[in-house]
Design a protein around this motif. Structure first.
Motif, PDB file in Angstrom:
ATOM      1  N   VAL A 134      33.665  83.222  55.884  1.00 41.95           N
ATOM      2  CA  VAL A 134      33.261  81.982  55.203  1.00 41.95           C
ATOM      3  C   VAL A 134      33.557  82.148  53.721  1.00 41.95           C
ATOM      4  O   VAL A 134      33.220  83.175  53.120  1.00 41.95           O
ATOM      5  CB  VAL A 134      31.753  81.696  55.387  1.00 41.95           C
ATOM      6  CG1 VAL A 134      31.379  80.363  54.748  1.00 41.95           C
ATOM      7  CG2 VAL A 134      31.371  81.698  56.852  1.00 41.95           C
ATOM      8  N   SER A 135      34.197  81.154  53.129  1.00 43.96           N
ATOM      9  CA  SER A 135      34.469  81.220  51.694  1.00 43.96           C
ATOM     10  C   SER A 135      33.269  80.704  50.907  1.00 43.96           C
ATOM     11  O   SER A 135      32.487  79.882  51.402  1.00 43.96           O
ATOM     12  CB  SER A 135      35.714  80.409  51.334  1.00 43.96           C
ATOM     13  OG  SER A 135      35.469  79.018  51.538  1.00 43.96           O
ATOM     14  N   LYS A 136      33.149  81.182  49.690  1.00 44.35           N
ATOM     15  CA  LYS A 136      32.019  80.806  48.827  1.00 44.35           C
ATOM     16  C   LYS A 136      31.985  79.299  48.579  1.00 44.35           C
ATOM     17  O   LYS A 136      30.912  78.695  48.454  1.00 44.35           O
ATOM     18  CB  LYS A 136      32.125  81.568  47.506  1.00 44.35           C
ATOM     19  CG  LYS A 136      30.905  81.468  46.616  1.00 44.35           C
ATOM     20  CD  LYS A 136      31.075  82.366  45.405  1.00 44.35           C
ATOM     21  CE  LYS A 136      29.870  82.294  44.480  1.00 44.35           C
ATOM     22  NZ  LYS A 136      30.034  83.194  43.299  1.00 44.35           N
ATOM     23  N   SER A 137      33.156  78.671  48.531  1.00 44.42           N
ATOM     24  CA  SER A 137      33.229  77.237  48.237  1.00 44.42           C
ATOM     25  C   SER A 137      32.636  76.377  49.363  1.00 44.42           C
ATOM     26  O   SER A 137      32.294  75.211  49.152  1.00 44.42           O
ATOM     27  CB  SER A 137      34.692  76.830  48.003  1.00 44.42           C
ATOM     28  OG  SER A 137      35.468  77.092  49.170  1.00 44.42           O
ATOM     29  N   ASN A 170      28.289  89.312  51.207  1.00 46.44           N
ATOM     30  CA  ASN A 170      28.439  87.862  51.367  1.00 46.44           C
ATOM     31  C   ASN A 170      27.161  87.224  51.905  1.00 46.44           C
ATOM     32  O   ASN A 170      26.770  86.138  51.460  1.00 46.44           O
ATOM     33  CB  ASN A 170      29.601  87.559  52.309  1.00 46.44           C
ATOM     34  CG  ASN A 170      30.951  87.829  51.679  1.00 46.44           C
ATOM     35  OD1 ASN A 170      31.064  87.869  50.450  1.00 46.44           O
ATOM     36  ND2 ASN A 170      31.964  88.032  52.496  1.00 46.44           N
ATOM     37  N   LEU A 171      26.505  87.874  52.859  1.00 45.74           N
ATOM     38  CA  LEU A 171      25.269  87.330  53.413  1.00 45.74           C
ATOM     39  C   LEU A 171      24.194  87.196  52.344  1.00 45.74           C
ATOM     40  O   LEU A 171      23.452  86.210  52.306  1.00 45.74           O
ATOM     41  CB  LEU A 171      24.767  88.223  54.554  1.00 45.74           C
ATOM     42  CG  LEU A 171      25.504  88.083  55.890  1.00 45.74           C
ATOM     43  CD1 LEU A 171      25.109  89.214  56.833  1.00 45.74           C
ATOM     44  CD2 LEU A 171      25.209  86.735  56.537  1.00 45.74           C
ATOM     45  N   VAL A 172      24.097  88.193  51.476  1.00 48.22           N
ATOM     46  CA  VAL A 172      23.109  88.135  50.392  1.00 48.22           C
ATOM     47  C   VAL A 172      23.489  87.056  49.387  1.00 48.22           C
ATOM     48  O   VAL A 172      22.654  86.241  48.971  1.00 48.22           O
ATOM     49  CB  VAL A 172      22.984  89.505  49.699  1.00 48.22           C
ATOM     50  CG1 VAL A 172      22.055  89.409  48.488  1.00 48.22           C
ATOM     51  CG2 VAL A 172      22.445  90.550  50.675  1.00 48.22           C
ATOM     52  N   GLN A 173      24.758  87.026  48.983  1.00 47.81           N
ATOM     53  CA  GLN A 173      25.220  86.019  48.029  1.00 47.81           C
ATOM     54  C   GLN A 173      24.991  84.599  48.553  1.00 47.81           C
ATOM     55  O   GLN A 173      24.446  83.743  47.856  1.00 47.81           O
ATOM     56  CB  GLN A 173      26.717  86.214  47.760  1.00 47.81           C
ATOM     57  CG  GLN A 173      27.063  87.420  46.914  1.00 47.81           C
ATOM     58  CD  GLN A 173      28.556  87.547  46.715  1.00 47.81           C
ATOM     59  OE1 GLN A 173      29.347  87.085  47.543  1.00 47.81           O
ATOM     60  NE2 GLN A 173      28.953  88.166  45.629  1.00 47.81           N
ATOM     61  N   THR A 185      17.973  89.126  53.868  1.00 44.02           N
ATOM     62  CA  THR A 185      17.356  88.729  52.601  1.00 44.02           C
ATOM     63  C   THR A 185      15.891  88.355  52.787  1.00 44.02           C
ATOM     64  O   THR A 185      15.413  88.130  53.888  1.00 44.02           O
ATOM     65  CB  THR A 185      18.083  87.510  51.989  1.00 44.02           C
ATOM     66  OG1 THR A 185      18.041  86.424  52.924  1.00 44.02           O
ATOM     67  CG2 THR A 185      19.517  87.841  51.651  1.00 44.02           C
ATOM     68  N   SER A 186      15.208  88.269  51.650  1.00 45.86           N
ATOM     69  CA  SER A 186      13.837  87.764  51.625  1.00 45.86           C
ATOM     70  C   SER A 186      13.596  87.198  50.233  1.00 45.86           C
ATOM     71  O   SER A 186      14.351  87.480  49.296  1.00 45.86           O
ATOM     72  CB  SER A 186      12.827  88.880  51.931  1.00 45.86           C
ATOM     73  OG  SER A 186      12.923  89.907  50.966  1.00 45.86           O
ATOM     74  N   VAL A 206      23.393  92.353  42.551  1.00 47.61           N
ATOM     75  CA  VAL A 206      23.776  92.208  43.958  1.00 47.61           C
ATOM     76  C   VAL A 206      24.896  91.183  44.102  1.00 47.61           C
ATOM     77  O   VAL A 206      25.876  91.395  44.812  1.00 47.61           O
ATOM     78  CB  VAL A 206      22.561  91.796  44.814  1.00 47.61           C
ATOM     79  CG1 VAL A 206      22.987  91.475  46.231  1.00 47.61           C
ATOM     80  CG2 VAL A 206      21.521  92.908  44.820  1.00 47.61           C
ATOM     81  N   LEU A 207      24.768  90.051  43.406  1.00 49.48           N
ATOM     82  CA  LEU A 207      25.772  89.000  43.488  1.00 49.48           C
ATOM     83  C   LEU A 207      27.122  89.448  42.953  1.00 49.48           C
ATOM     84  O   LEU A 207      28.167  88.944  43.357  1.00 49.48           O
ATOM     85  CB  LEU A 207      25.301  87.752  42.726  1.00 49.48           C
ATOM     86  CG  LEU A 207      24.157  86.972  43.365  1.00 49.48           C
ATOM     87  CD1 LEU A 207      23.685  85.863  42.446  1.00 49.48           C
ATOM     88  CD2 LEU A 207      24.581  86.401  44.704  1.00 49.48           C
TER      89      LEU A 207
END
Length: 250
Positions: A134-137, A170-173, A185-186, A206-207
């Protein structure tokens, strides 16, 4: 073997790594898209010595037929165990007309391959392909489609641990951006601006792709409550109690 090279083994201390064996079996079967499914039977007289890091609820999509695996004990009796809750704990005996007759539904993909989903009148999420990106956009805040995409990314990570480093970031971002929580995440509620600033700094690290979550020198230590007022108050109560006793005596 005797002599100096003999090895003494304490049977009560022998362990075996059951977690990886089951996980590998489930993932490989899912990837093969076979028309058969594995019935997992663990043959041991010491199931309690199995090493199990966790349950297999994250792999639920790989076993649509049943949540059960089996343990064949020393009496030759099959005992049922759950793949999704406390796997090492024996399940209560259940009476069934047929032990291995669970049904599934077939879903044919555009490439002609078949995927099997649970026959239980619930929704299922399927990946178009195992390695999902998945792209950030594409990430939108509090969006249902985004939530599905994040779920797909998480599933892809489970199936392919080799790409987990990239997917983890990516999951965290994407969780921060979309404000949708996922298993990696939390969210925290902070008490003051200092804590908020430190948390924001760590989030930015992290990001930016820094997977090290060591807080280092940035730990904000909360001061302990001042005990002196409590000591003074306790002393005052003792003094008042003593004065009261003297009045009663006089």
């Amino acid at each position: 073997m005797g002599g100096k090279n003999s090895i003494k083994v304490n049977p009560s201390k022998v362990v075996f790594f059951l977690d990886r064996a089951i996980r590998t079996t489930l993932v490989n079967t899912y990837k093969e898209k076979a028309t058969t499914y594995p019935i997992i039977v663990v043959v041991t007289d010491s199931i309690e010595n199995a090493v199990m890091d966790n349950d297999f609820s994250d792999l639920k999509f790989t076993f649509p037929e049943s949540n059960v695996f089996y343990h064949l004990n020393k009496e030759g009796i099959l005992k049922e165990h759950s793949l999704t809750e406390h796997p090492l704990k024996e399940l209560p005996e259940a009476k069934r007309a047929c032990k291995f007759c669970e049904t599934v539904l077939e879903y044919q993909r555009s490439d002609g391959s078949m995927t099997y989903i649970p026959d239980n009148n619930t929704s299922s999420i399927l990946l178009k392909k195992d390695i999902f990106s998945v792209s950030k956009s594409e990430i939108k805040e509090k969006n249902w489609q985004t939530a599905l995409q994040i779920n797909g990314l998480r599933t892809s990570q489970i199936l392919h641990p080799g790409i987990s480093e990239k997917n983890w970031i990516n999951l965290v971002q994407y969780s921060f951006i979309s404000k949708i929580m996922n298993p990696t995440t939390s969210y925290l509620v902070v008490e003051n601006e200092a804590q908020k600033a430190i948390l924001k700094k760590k989030q930015e690290q992290v990001l930016s792709g820094n997977t090290s979550l060591d807080l280092g020198e940035d730990v904000l230590r909360m001061s302990e409550p001042n005990v002196i007022p409590f000591i003074l108050l306790f002393g005052l109560l003792l003094w008042l109690r003593a004065q009261r006793k003297r009045k009663l005596i006089s």
